[in-house]
Design a protein around this motif. Structure first.
Motif, short mmCIF file in Angstrom:
data_model
loop_
_atom_site.label_atom_id
_atom_site.label_comp_id
_atom_site.label_asym_id
_atom_site.label_seq_id
_atom_site.Cartn_x
_atom_site.Cartn_y
_atom_site.Cartn_z
N TRP A 86 0.98 -1.42 -0.04
CA TRP A 86 -0.46 -0.10 -0.35
C TRP A 86 0.94 1.02 0.08
O TRP A 86 2.02 1.09 0.46
CB TRP A 86 -0.80 0.13 1.26
CG TRP A 86 -1.72 -1.21 1.44
CD1 TRP A 86 -1.15 -2.21 1.45
CD2 TRP A 86 -2.94 -1.35 0.88
NE1 TRP A 86 -2.58 -3.04 1.96
CE2 TRP A 86 -3.38 -2.09 1.42
CE3 TRP A 86 -4.30 -0.27 -0.69
CZ2 TRP A 86 -5.24 -2.25 0.83
CZ3 TRP A 86 -5.27 -0.37 -0.36
CH2 TRP A 86 -5.88 -1.79 0.27
N LEU A 90 -6.87 3.40 -6.29
CA LEU A 90 -8.02 3.14 -5.01
C LEU A 90 -8.57 5.28 -4.86
O LEU A 90 -8.27 4.98 -4.36
CB LEU A 90 -7.69 2.77 -4.20
CG LEU A 90 -7.18 1.07 -4.90
CD1 LEU A 90 -7.28 0.54 -3.28
CD2 LEU A 90 -8.72 0.94 -5.36
N ASP A 99 -10.97 4.78 -1.81
CA ASP A 99 -10.30 4.34 -0.79
C ASP A 99 -9.84 6.14 0.38
O ASP A 99 -9.63 6.94 -0.33
CB ASP A 99 -8.95 3.77 -0.50
CG ASP A 99 -8.70 3.07 0.54
OD1 ASP A 99 -9.27 2.25 0.92
OD2 ASP A 99 -7.68 4.18 0.97
N ASP A 100 -10.09 6.35 1.62
CA ASP A 100 -9.81 6.84 2.48
C ASP A 100 -8.46 7.24 2.56
O ASP A 100 -7.47 6.78 3.29
CB ASP A 100 -10.16 7.43 3.07
CG ASP A 100 -10.37 8.70 4.24
OD1 ASP A 100 -9.39 8.79 4.00
OD2 ASP A 100 -10.73 8.74 5.28
N ARG A 134 -5.78 6.11 5.50
CA ARG A 134 -4.81 4.19 4.61
C ARG A 134 -3.46 5.07 5.42
O ARG A 134 -2.44 4.12 5.71
CB ARG A 134 -4.82 4.80 3.35
CG ARG A 134 -4.23 3.78 2.60
CD ARG A 134 -3.86 2.19 2.56
NE ARG A 134 -5.47 2.01 2.62
CZ ARG A 134 -5.74 0.95 2.57
NH1 ARG A 134 -5.53 -0.27 3.97
NH2 ARG A 134 -7.29 0.24 2.06
N THR A 182 -5.11 6.65 -3.03
CA THR A 182 -4.69 5.31 -2.57
C THR A 182 -4.38 4.66 -4.02
O THR A 182 -4.42 4.78 -4.70
CB THR A 182 -4.95 4.73 -1.92
OG1 THR A 182 -5.08 5.44 0.10
CG2 THR A 182 -4.96 3.54 -1.00
N ARG A 226 -3.26 0.53 -4.36
CA ARG A 226 -3.03 -1.03 -3.77
C ARG A 226 -2.74 -1.48 -4.99
O ARG A 226 -2.67 -1.56 -6.09
CB ARG A 226 -3.63 -1.42 -4.02
CG ARG A 226 -3.92 -2.86 -2.88
CD ARG A 226 -5.31 -3.79 -3.98
NE ARG A 226 -5.24 -5.23 -3.19
CZ ARG A 226 -6.09 -5.94 -2.39
NH1 ARG A 226 -6.80 -4.92 -1.76
NH2 ARG A 226 -5.67 -6.98 -2.54
#
Length: 130
Positions: free
Chosen positions: A58, A95, A98-99, A103, A124, A126
């Motif tokens: 990540w 992403l 995603d927050d 993260r 973010t 991944r």
């Protein structure tokens, strides 16, 4: 993007391109992300910070899809990642749902603080490792 954010973006990316990345990229312990250039087709290496959790790495991009490595991922998601001196193949996925601030709380503290301080459009990413 506001004028302030544009000036900040240019200052930080100029520093990263000319000073930070060339130095960090030579450190054997530095995590490197290797993407395929979306225009040139050549390998492009960028020092990144993040954390491996199982078979997933990540990271949070400071500038979202303004980052060249994110644009390269969008064009060619197959990447290589150097972790602790060893190269891994993977598939990277931005992403936007995603927050990224949440993260960052799960990622290494120093890198996360830097990303929060200089970033203007957090995103973010991944990476599923083979």
């Amino acid at each position: 993007m506001s004028r302030y954010h544009e000036i900040k973006f240019r200052a930080v990316t100029t520093f990263q391109r000319r000073i930070g990345n060339p130095i960090l990229g030579r450190l054997p312990s530095q995590t490197l992300l290797e993407t395929t250039g979306r225009k040139s087709g050549l390998p492009r290496r960028t020092p990144v910070g993040g954390r491996r959790i199982g078979d997933v790495f990540w990271l949070v991009s400071e500038y979202g899809d303004k980052s060249h490595y994110v644009r390269n991922i969008q064009a060619h998601p197959h990447i290589r990642l150097r972790l602790k001196g060893r190269w891994h193949n993977g598939i990277a996925t931005p992403l936007p749902q995603d927050d990224p601030r949440a993260r960052l709380r799960t990622l290494p503290t120093v890198n996360s603080a830097t990303v929060r301080a200089v970033g203007t459009n957090l995103l973010t990413v991944r990476i599923d490792l083979d």
